[in-house]
Scaffold this motif. Structure first.
Motif, PDB file in Angstrom:
ATOM      1  N   PHE A 193      15.184  -1.670  -4.769  1.00  0.00           N
ATOM      2  CA  PHE A 193      14.633  -2.128  -5.924  1.00  0.00           C
ATOM      3  C   PHE A 193      13.263  -1.806  -6.136  1.00  0.00           C
ATOM      4  O   PHE A 193      12.722  -1.639  -7.341  1.00  0.00           O
ATOM      5  N   GLY A 194      12.466  -2.200  -4.993  1.00  0.00           N
ATOM      6  CA  GLY A 194      11.018  -2.184  -5.061  1.00  0.00           C
ATOM      7  C   GLY A 194      10.435  -0.672  -5.387  1.00  0.00           C
ATOM      8  O   GLY A 194       9.689  -0.448  -6.160  1.00  0.00           O
ATOM      9  N   LEU A 195      11.282   0.267  -4.766  1.00  0.00           N
ATOM     10  CA  LEU A 195      10.677   1.682  -4.958  1.00  0.00           C
ATOM     11  C   LEU A 195      11.228   2.051  -6.466  1.00  0.00           C
ATOM     12  O   LEU A 195      10.289   2.712  -7.138  1.00  0.00           O
ATOM     13  N   GLY A 196      12.490   1.565  -6.858  1.00  0.00           N
ATOM     14  CA  GLY A 196      12.702   1.947  -8.261  1.00  0.00           C
ATOM     15  C   GLY A 196      11.631   1.493  -9.195  1.00  0.00           C
ATOM     16  O   GLY A 196      11.354   2.121 -10.048  1.00  0.00           O
ATOM     17  N   ILE A 230       0.827  -1.209   0.166  1.00  0.00           N
ATOM     18  CA  ILE A 230      -0.120   0.009  -0.033  1.00  0.00           C
ATOM     19  C   ILE A 230       0.751   1.202   0.164  1.00  0.00           C
ATOM     20  O   ILE A 230       0.580   2.083  -0.585  1.00  0.00           O
ATOM     21  N   LYS A 231       1.974   1.186   0.671  1.00  0.00           N
ATOM     22  CA  LYS A 231       2.699   2.272   0.592  1.00  0.00           C
ATOM     23  C   LYS A 231       3.452   2.679  -0.782  1.00  0.00           C
ATOM     24  O   LYS A 231       3.279   3.951  -1.137  1.00  0.00           O
ATOM     25  N   LEU A 232       4.023   1.704  -1.398  1.00  0.00           N
ATOM     26  CA  LEU A 232       4.523   1.639  -2.749  1.00  0.00           C
ATOM     27  C   LEU A 232       3.358   2.186  -3.610  1.00  0.00           C
ATOM     28  O   LEU A 232       3.640   3.016  -4.433  1.00  0.00           O
ATOM     29  N   LEU A 248      11.621  11.237 -14.500  1.00  0.00           N
ATOM     30  CA  LEU A 248      11.948  10.667 -15.766  1.00  0.00           C
ATOM     31  C   LEU A 248      11.980  11.360 -17.145  1.00  0.00           C
ATOM     32  O   LEU A 248      10.736  11.729 -17.517  1.00  0.00           O
ATOM     33  N   LYS A 249      12.955  11.238 -18.015  1.00  0.00           N
ATOM     34  CA  LYS A 249      12.608  11.584 -19.453  1.00  0.00           C
ATOM     35  C   LYS A 249      11.923  10.989 -20.015  1.00  0.00           C
ATOM     36  O   LYS A 249      12.479   9.809 -20.377  1.00  0.00           O
ATOM     37  N   ILE A 250      10.601  11.178 -20.702  1.00  0.00           N
ATOM     38  CA  ILE A 250       9.950  10.119 -21.449  1.00  0.00           C
ATOM     39  C   ILE A 250       9.615  10.811 -22.823  1.00  0.00           C
ATOM     40  O   ILE A 250       9.665  10.094 -23.713  1.00  0.00           O
ATOM     41  N   ILE A 251       8.834  12.019 -22.609  1.00  0.00           N
ATOM     42  CA  ILE A 251       8.287  12.570 -23.817  1.00  0.00           C
ATOM     43  C   ILE A 251       9.517  13.576 -24.499  1.00  0.00           C
ATOM     44  O   ILE A 251       9.850  14.335 -23.817  1.00  0.00           O
ATOM     45  N   PRO A 252       9.947  13.558 -25.707  1.00  0.00           N
ATOM     46  CA  PRO A 252      10.835  14.260 -26.316  1.00  0.00           C
ATOM     47  C   PRO A 252      10.348  15.628 -26.529  1.00  0.00           C
ATOM     48  O   PRO A 252       9.177  15.671 -26.905  1.00  0.00           O
ATOM     49  N   GLU A 253      11.167  16.729 -25.959  1.00  0.00           N
ATOM     50  CA  GLU A 253      10.596  17.788 -26.181  1.00  0.00           C
ATOM     51  C   GLU A 253      10.089  18.439 -27.637  1.00  0.00           C
ATOM     52  O   GLU A 253       9.257  18.968 -27.688  1.00  0.00           O
ATOM     53  N   GLU A 254      10.950  17.918 -28.540  1.00  0.00           N
ATOM     54  CA  GLU A 254      10.596  18.174 -30.014  1.00  0.00           C
ATOM     55  C   GLU A 254       9.224  17.791 -30.255  1.00  0.00           C
ATOM     56  O   GLU A 254       8.493  18.391 -30.849  1.00  0.00           O
ATOM     57  N   PHE A 285      17.103   5.967 -11.187  1.00  0.00           N
ATOM     58  CA  PHE A 285      16.984   4.639 -10.653  1.00  0.00           C
ATOM     59  C   PHE A 285      18.064   4.553  -9.589  1.00  0.00           C
ATOM     60  O   PHE A 285      17.434   3.840  -8.598  1.00  0.00           O
ATOM     61  N   LEU A 286      19.231   5.023  -9.783  1.00  0.00           N
ATOM     62  CA  LEU A 286      20.024   4.830  -8.323  1.00  0.00           C
ATOM     63  C   LEU A 286      19.670   5.481  -7.274  1.00  0.00           C
ATOM     64  O   LEU A 286      19.951   5.051  -6.202  1.00  0.00           O
ATOM     65  N   THR A 287      19.077   6.776  -7.342  1.00  0.00           N
ATOM     66  CA  THR A 287      18.413   7.606  -6.435  1.00  0.00           C
ATOM     67  C   THR A 287      17.336   6.779  -5.461  1.00  0.00           C
ATOM     68  O   THR A 287      17.367   6.680  -4.424  1.00  0.00           O
ATOM     69  N   CYS A 288      16.284   6.402  -6.571  1.00  0.00           N
ATOM     70  CA  CYS A 288      15.352   5.538  -5.807  1.00  0.00           C
ATOM     71  C   CYS A 288      15.975   4.100  -5.301  1.00  0.00           C
ATOM     72  O   CYS A 288      15.496   3.652  -4.020  1.00  0.00           O
TER      73      CYS A 288
END
Length: 365
Positions: free
Chosen positions: A227-230, A73-75, A120-126, A218-221
């Motif tokens: 690994f679960g938080l990531g 539930i927390k995650l 996280l970068k997902i959508i390209p700005e262009e 991912f390293l920060t998470c």
């Protein structure tokens, strides 16, 4: 307008039909166009669209791992907040109000870099920014890359089918595209490189930027919650990336006129203010279409605008040097006149009722 009419790569089914109205492709035509434009083996100029959807494919397993191995539930709460609020608000802050509309300016490149990489970068700005200029110029008209009248899939698949820049721009128009993006810090191709890759974005810098951004987060998470938080964060980001592609269909009334008197003041297109996107992402869409260059779109007291709060905070600490805020203009030009007209109408209605009452009373006696 001539430039914006031709800056995007037209789909195989075209923007208009033989009568000049919006061409409404079948599902088969939409999917054929979608998969054709993702095929990097057919044409390497499809690389940016392919990368955009491949990121979602790569993120999908992290969502499944979170659900079936690390679920709690927390995650779940963390994933919900990250997906619905943090990713959504960042999209409004970065892609919408800054990259497209330049509604505010950063004090320097450091704060721009920090804001760009907050999530996280997902959508390209262009893909987002150039096509969004077209959306405002041709809103709900043929050529609007996510015209809701074309149907749900027309909007959902628009980032591949309708939003990439044209591949045959002359050097003058290509440089105009570059100028639309130069404030974002995105590393663009030379005209010669554009002729090879078909995009503003340079593939090496684009891929490197995503790899470094994902690696850092991912390293920060992992260091914070393992690994679960990531998996929870990355899976939530992928979920958002799919969900955000549904917004413009909903935000323009699903192709119908769903504007409400006293709530949706812009009458130039079918955009509507929606409570959920407004609260979680600061996207009061009808207000935004009234004042697209405003750093604030939540004008009324109850219209929560997390993107605006971030911009104001950045201004307070010196990260943002200037911004545009059209709240005062909204009240002066739209809300107060509307309120006054309603008061006048009510007063006239009372007078008319009293006159009718006086006219009928003797007859009743």
């Amino acid at each position: 307008m001539a430039f914006l009419n031709n800056v995007l790569e037209p789909p195989a089914y075209g923007w208009t039909d033989k009568n000049g109205d919006l061409a409404k492709p079948t599902k088969k035509q939409l999917f054929n166009e979608f998969f054709s434009r993702l095929n990097v083996f057919k044409d390497k100029k499809n690389w940016l669209s392919f990368m955009s959807w491949m990121m979602i494919v790569v993120l999908a397993p992290t969502l499944l791992i979170f659900i079936f191995k690390y679920f709690s539930i927390k995650l779940l709460i963390v994933a919900f907040v990250y997906s619905m609020i943090i990713m959504g608000t960042h999209g409004t802050i970065w892609h919408h109000r800054y990259c497209t509309h330049g509604a505010y300016k950063f004090s320097n490149g450091f704060w721009r870099f920090i804001t760009q990489n907050l999530t996280l970068k997902i959508i390209p700005e262009e893909i987002y920014a150039v096509s969004h200029h077209v959306h405002h110029a041709l809103s709900d008209k043929p050529g609007d890359p996510y015209n809701a009248s074309g149907g749900f899939l027309y909007c959902f698949l628009a980032d591949v089918n309708h939003q990439p820049i044209a591949r045959d721009l002359n050097e003058k128009d290509y440089n105009r595209c570059v100028r639309l993006m130069q404030h974002t810090g995105v590393k663009t191709n030379t005209y010669t490189q554009y002729q090879k890759w078909g995009t503003l974005a340079n593939p090496f810098y684009a891929l490197t930027g995503v790899a470094l951004n994902w690696g850092f987060w991912f390293l920060t998470c992992y260091l914070i919650g393992g690994f679960g938080l990531g998996c929870a964060i990355f899976g939530a980001a992928g979920f958002w990336a799919v969900g955000v592609r549904t917004f413009n269909y909903e935000g323009h009334g699903k192709g119908e006129d769903k504007r409400r008197d006293g709530i949706d003041f812009n009458r130039e297109d079918m955009s509507v203010n929606q409570v959920w996107p407004g609260i979680v992402a600061g996207e009061w869409h009808n207000n935004h279409h009234l004042y697209p260059n405003s750093a604030r779109s939540g004008f009324k007291p109850w219209q929560v605008d997390g993107a605006w709060y971030y911009i104001k905070f950045m201004s307070f600490i010196g990260g943002v040097s200037s911004y545009r805020d059209n709240k005062a203009e909204f009240y002066a030009d739209y809300y107060e006149p509307h309120k006054a007209s309603k008061t006048t109408s009510l007063h006239e209605g009372v007078i008319a009722f009293e006159a009718l009452e006086k006219d009928l009373l003797p007859k009743a006696v």
